[in-house]
Design a protein around this motif. Sequence first.
Motif, PDB file in Angstrom:
ATOM      1  N   PHE A 273       0.832  -1.210   0.000  1.00 55.66           N
ATOM      2  CA  PHE A 273       0.000   0.000   0.000  1.00 55.66           C
ATOM      3  C   PHE A 273       0.864   1.257   0.000  1.00 55.66           C
ATOM      4  N   MET A 274       1.926   1.239   0.786  1.00 55.39           N
ATOM      5  CA  MET A 274       2.786   2.422   0.876  1.00 55.39           C
ATOM      6  C   MET A 274       3.470   2.714  -0.451  1.00 55.39           C
ATOM      7  N   VAL A 275       3.960   1.677  -1.107  1.00 53.81           N
ATOM      8  CA  VAL A 275       4.683   1.874  -2.370  1.00 53.81           C
ATOM      9  C   VAL A 275       3.747   2.360  -3.475  1.00 53.81           C
ATOM     10  N   VAL A 276       2.558   1.764  -3.560  1.00 54.12           N
ATOM     11  CA  VAL A 276       1.634   2.073  -4.660  1.00 54.12           C
ATOM     12  C   VAL A 276       0.873   3.376  -4.431  1.00 54.12           C
ATOM     13  N   PHE A 277       0.453   3.624  -3.194  1.00 54.27           N
ATOM     14  CA  PHE A 277      -0.421   4.765  -2.934  1.00 54.27           C
ATOM     15  C   PHE A 277       0.201   5.841  -2.029  1.00 54.27           C
ATOM     16  N   ALA A 278       0.626   5.437  -0.833  1.00 51.53           N
ATOM     17  CA  ALA A 278       0.964   6.413   0.202  1.00 51.53           C
ATOM     18  C   ALA A 278       2.157   7.290  -0.159  1.00 51.53           C
ATOM     19  N   ILE A 279       3.244   6.674  -0.602  1.00 55.71           N
ATOM     20  CA  ILE A 279       4.446   7.461  -0.900  1.00 55.71           C
ATOM     21  C   ILE A 279       4.232   8.406  -2.088  1.00 55.71           C
ATOM     22  N   PRO A 280       3.622   7.964  -3.198  1.00 52.82           N
ATOM     23  CA  PRO A 280       3.342   8.921  -4.278  1.00 52.82           C
ATOM     24  C   PRO A 280       2.457  10.084  -3.836  1.00 52.82           C
ATOM     25  N   MET A 281       1.476   9.817  -2.973  1.00 51.83           N
ATOM     26  CA  MET A 281       0.634  10.902  -2.472  1.00 51.83           C
ATOM     27  C   MET A 281       1.440  11.892  -1.642  1.00 51.83           C
ATOM     28  N   ALA A 282       2.290  11.353  -0.773  1.00 52.88           N
ATOM     29  CA  ALA A 282       3.107  12.224   0.083  1.00 52.88           C
ATOM     30  C   ALA A 282       4.060  13.076  -0.747  1.00 52.88           C
ATOM     31  N   ARG A 283       4.610  12.490  -1.800  1.00 54.45           N
ATOM     32  CA  ARG A 283       5.496  13.266  -2.678  1.00 54.45           C
ATOM     33  C   ARG A 283       4.723  14.365  -3.399  1.00 54.45           C
ATOM     34  N   SER A 284       3.520  14.043  -3.849  1.00 51.84           N
ATOM     35  CA  SER A 284       2.699  15.039  -4.539  1.00 51.84           C
ATOM     36  C   SER A 284       2.323  16.189  -3.626  1.00 51.84           C
ATOM     37  N   PHE A 285       2.228  15.909  -2.324  1.00 50.22           N
ATOM     38  CA  PHE A 285       1.810  16.928  -1.365  1.00 50.22           C
ATOM     39  C   PHE A 285       2.841  18.041  -1.226  1.00 50.22           C
TER      40      PHE A 285
END
Length: 369
Positions: free
Chosen positions: A325-337
């Motif tokens: 979940f972190m690799v697919v969703f969480a980390i990309p979201m955090a980077r986009s933030f």
Amino acid sequence: PPPKGAARAWTPEPLSFRSTQDINDVNNYYYSTLKLTHEEHIAGAVKMILSFVNEDVIRPEIMHSYPEEVQKSVENFVVSVSERYTKTSYHGFHHAVDVMQMMYLLINNFLEKKLSKAEPFFLLITSLCHDVGHQGANNAFLRQHEDDNFCQKFGSTSMLELFHVEQLCEIVDSSALFSPRLMKSHVKEEFKGLAKDLIKATDMETHKETMKQFILAVKNRRAQKLEKHRSKAFHTWSMSRTKKIVVKNDNEGLPTEYLALAMKLCDIANVIRDFEDAREWARLLTFEFEAMGTVENNDPTKLIEQQQRCEEPRIEDLAKLTLGFMVVFAIPMARSFEAVSKAASEFILTEMLMNMQTWLALVQSSADL
């Protein structure tokens, strides 16, 4: 998990809200709804909301003349919300307050100067109500019952999120906090419209489209800032010729798409938390997943009961679920933030990556055994 105080390969810079490990301090990273009572959850939620009650939300004459009435209305509102949450293992009131507190951390430490005066209040209330009425079933599970009243009422897309919006609106419409005596009608309607958009954004089935809208909003905002900068530069030059420079500092707030990404990140606060809590949240979430796969006749009314029969998950399974979940969703979201707040993005990424290290170490230890 590693012993407390154990050295890690990556240690974050000290932040003001990490100075002590106070699990009951709402402006502390270590705040833990998993270790607090229901009464402490309510007290924490009330404190967070009252921190951002102001004249842009509550009528000034009521706020200044009857502060006890305002406080009581907030307390009653939070209790009403808590009563609508179920006892499902993960998506209960403890999760709602956890999400709310992560939003409070972001607002209080990174976002407040970027927001309008009303937006912190709106964001906190929405965070508290975003999963109200959750039974432990996701949209895919609910869609198996296309003929029942729930699907017919809310459709086939974001049906669960629309149900949460309906629950929120019912609470708001019957709450003294949102009554005409305390709040102007346009503020109430503005909140309900924003809350609907933010809650719908938490649907992971529409995640790709939500992120597309965010990227588009970032491009538009950058173009608007460039145009505003050019206009301001010309205005300053023009006014300087007459020695009449006027500075305005009105904060119009952030685009809805920016607030939606903040909502999504806070909704997955479980992977950001201190590892002991992050691990427990992962455990509770697996009970909901397993119950959906094993409940008799796919009956959503029996899911919470079925969760009590679920077996304890293996650490390897928890790690795979969380890391994926972190690799697919969480980390990309955090980077986009980073487009919203670079400092907030770095904080979230740091916590995620530290937890990833620990999850990977646990998997390796299990493999060695």
